[in-house]
Design a protein around this motif. Structure first.
Motif, PDB file in Angstrom:
ATOM      1  N   THR A 132     -18.016  41.180 -18.838  1.00 25.11           N
ATOM      2  CA  THR A 132     -18.495  39.905 -18.107  1.00 25.11           C
ATOM      3  C   THR A 132     -19.306  39.955 -19.606  1.00 25.11           C
ATOM      4  O   THR A 132     -19.040  38.391 -19.944  1.00 25.11           O
ATOM      5  CB  THR A 132     -19.537  40.034 -16.931  1.00 25.11           C
ATOM      6  OG1 THR A 132     -18.282  39.887 -15.848  1.00 25.11           O
ATOM      7  CG2 THR A 132     -20.520  38.683 -16.827  1.00 25.11           C
ATOM      8  N   ASP A 141     -11.789  41.250  -1.768  1.00 17.89           N
ATOM      9  CA  ASP A 141     -12.400  40.883  -2.555  1.00 17.89           C
ATOM     10  C   ASP A 141     -12.721  41.924  -3.971  1.00 17.89           C
ATOM     11  O   ASP A 141     -12.570  42.750  -3.881  1.00 17.89           O
ATOM     12  CB  ASP A 141     -14.084  40.647  -1.979  1.00 17.89           C
ATOM     13  CG  ASP A 141     -14.215  39.469  -1.027  1.00 17.89           C
ATOM     14  OD1 ASP A 141     -13.585  39.183  -0.846  1.00 17.89           O
ATOM     15  OD2 ASP A 141     -14.932  39.758  -0.072  1.00 17.89           O
ATOM     16  N   MET A 142     -13.200  41.490  -4.758  1.00 19.55           N
ATOM     17  CA  MET A 142     -12.684  42.301  -5.649  1.00 19.55           C
ATOM     18  C   MET A 142     -14.249  42.247  -6.795  1.00 19.55           C
ATOM     19  O   MET A 142     -15.714  41.343  -6.337  1.00 19.55           O
ATOM     20  CB  MET A 142     -12.523  41.244  -7.214  1.00 19.55           C
ATOM     21  CG  MET A 142     -10.691  41.312  -7.426  1.00 19.55           C
ATOM     22  SD  MET A 142      -9.472  42.466  -6.869  1.00 19.55           S
ATOM     23  CE  MET A 142      -9.397  42.898  -8.989  1.00 19.55           C
ATOM     24  N   GLN A 178     -15.851  49.170 -10.339  1.00 21.15           N
ATOM     25  CA  GLN A 178     -16.947  48.977 -11.244  1.00 21.15           C
ATOM     26  C   GLN A 178     -16.741  50.911 -12.502  1.00 21.15           C
ATOM     27  O   GLN A 178     -17.300  50.438 -13.296  1.00 21.15           O
ATOM     28  CB  GLN A 178     -17.941  48.866 -10.996  1.00 21.15           C
ATOM     29  CG  GLN A 178     -17.985  47.424 -11.099  1.00 21.15           C
ATOM     30  CD  GLN A 178     -16.978  46.217  -9.769  1.00 21.15           C
ATOM     31  OE1 GLN A 178     -16.539  47.254  -8.701  1.00 21.15           O
ATOM     32  NE2 GLN A 178     -16.015  46.231 -10.434  1.00 21.15           N
ATOM     33  N   LYS A 195     -17.363  35.524 -16.200  1.00 18.89           N
ATOM     34  CA  LYS A 195     -17.416  36.474 -15.271  1.00 18.89           C
ATOM     35  C   LYS A 195     -16.146  37.744 -14.902  1.00 18.89           C
ATOM     36  O   LYS A 195     -15.050  36.844 -15.288  1.00 18.89           O
ATOM     37  CB  LYS A 195     -17.163  36.158 -13.782  1.00 18.89           C
ATOM     38  CG  LYS A 195     -18.735  35.533 -13.735  1.00 18.89           C
ATOM     39  CD  LYS A 195     -19.121  35.657 -12.728  1.00 18.89           C
ATOM     40  CE  LYS A 195     -20.381  35.380 -12.407  1.00 18.89           C
ATOM     41  NZ  LYS A 195     -21.658  34.818 -10.995  1.00 18.89           N
ATOM     42  N   LEU A 243     -17.383  42.892  -9.235  1.00 24.00           N
ATOM     43  CA  LEU A 243     -17.787  41.881 -10.997  1.00 24.00           C
ATOM     44  C   LEU A 243     -17.887  43.440 -12.132  1.00 24.00           C
ATOM     45  O   LEU A 243     -18.681  44.721 -11.878  1.00 24.00           O
ATOM     46  CB  LEU A 243     -18.419  41.040 -11.157  1.00 24.00           C
ATOM     47  CG  LEU A 243     -18.952  40.569 -12.035  1.00 24.00           C
ATOM     48  CD1 LEU A 243     -19.059  38.607 -11.651  1.00 24.00           C
ATOM     49  CD2 LEU A 243     -20.094  41.017 -12.985  1.00 24.00           C
ATOM     50  N   TYR A 290     -14.009  40.727 -13.150  1.00 20.61           N
ATOM     51  CA  TYR A 290     -13.618  41.308 -11.984  1.00 20.61           C
ATOM     52  C   TYR A 290     -12.650  42.690 -11.779  1.00 20.61           C
ATOM     53  O   TYR A 290     -11.413  42.717 -13.206  1.00 20.61           O
ATOM     54  CB  TYR A 290     -13.396  40.505 -10.811  1.00 20.61           C
ATOM     55  CG  TYR A 290     -14.785  39.152 -10.580  1.00 20.61           C
ATOM     56  CD1 TYR A 290     -15.463  39.660  -9.561  1.00 20.61           C
ATOM     57  CD2 TYR A 290     -13.628  38.048 -11.422  1.00 20.61           C
ATOM     58  CE1 TYR A 290     -15.759  38.413  -9.837  1.00 20.61           C
ATOM     59  CE2 TYR A 290     -14.800  37.295 -10.965  1.00 20.61           C
ATOM     60  CZ  TYR A 290     -16.250  37.217 -10.616  1.00 20.61           C
ATOM     61  OH  TYR A 290     -16.592  36.065  -9.628  1.00 20.61           O
TER      62      TYR A 290
END
Length: 181
Positions: A167, A159-160, A179, A173, A162, A175
Motif C-alpha cells: 500500500t 474479505d481480503m 499478509q 490500498k 490489507l 489487498y
C-alpha cells in the motif's frame, strides 16, 4: 517444500475502543501495548510485482518500540548509528511507518490478536495461529477468520486483508489473502 504460514491483516471500520471493548467482552485481555516506529531500508528501489513478504524480505528493518506501560530509555542514538551504517553500505530508506500496537490474549490461546492503528493506513487486526500451520494455506485462512469471528469480528471468507508495505509502495490500498506471503 516449506509450509506456508498465513497471517491475516484485516482492515477495521470502527474505532479502536470498540474493538478493545469487544475483545474484553470475549474474555481477552490487553497484554502488551506499544508505539512502534519501523524504518525499512533497501538497496532495491523497485518492488513492482513483489508480494508483501517479498518486499519485507528485500528490506532491513530498524525498529524502535516504546512500550506504553514501561519507562523508556531513548534509543535514538543507536537508531541513528544503524541508519548511518546502512546508508554507508548503499541502502536507502524505503518506508517509514509508525503504529500503535495492542496485543490481546486469553488463557488457552497459542497466539495473540493484534490491533494496529497504522499512520496513513488505518486500523487493522492481525492474526496468525501456529496450531494451524500444518494446514494448507486456504484452510489456515478459513480457520483464522472463523476464530476472529468467534471473538466478535464479522469477517466474510471473501474479505481480503490489507498489505501495508505494498500500500505504501503503490500509494493506493493493496489487498491479498495472506499478509505473510
Amino acid at each position: 517444500m516449506e509450509k506456508e504460514i498465513v497471517e491475516v491483516g484485516m482492515p477495521l471500520q470502527k474505532h479502536l475502543i470498540y474493538y478493545h471493548d469487544m475483545l474484553q467482552k470475549h474474555g481477552l485481555k490487553m497484554v502488551f501495548a506499544c508505539i512502534t516506529h519501523d524504518l525499512y531500508y533497501t538497496k532495491n528501489a523497485n518492488f513492482d510485482g513483489l508480494t508483501e513478504n517479498q518486499i519485507k524480505n528485500a528490506c532491513v528493518r530498524l525498529r524502535v518500540c516504546n512500550e506504553l506501560n514501561k519507562k523508556v530509555i531513548s534509543s535514538n542514538e543507536k537508531l541513528l548509528k544503524q541508519e548511518r551504517e546502512l546508508i554507508k553500505q548503499g541502502y536507502k530508506k524505503a518506508f517509514d511507518t509508525i503504529k500503535l500496537d495492542l496485543h490481546y490474549h486469553k488463557d488457552g490461546m497459542t497466539s495473540r490478536i493484534q490491533l494496529q492503528d497504522i499512520k496513513d493506513i488505518g486500523l487493522l487486526v492481525y492474526y496468525d495461529n501456529k496450531e494451524y500451520y500444518n494446514q494448507p494455506a486456504k484452510k489456515q485462512r478459513q480457520l483464522l477468520i472463523e476464530e476472529l469471528n468467534s471473538y466478535g469480528f464479522k469477517f466474510k471468507q471473501t474479505d481480503m486483508g490489507l498489505d501495508k508495505l505494498r500500500t505504501f509502495y503503490y500509494g493506493k490500498k493493496m489487498y491479498s489473502e495472506n499478509q505473510n506471503r
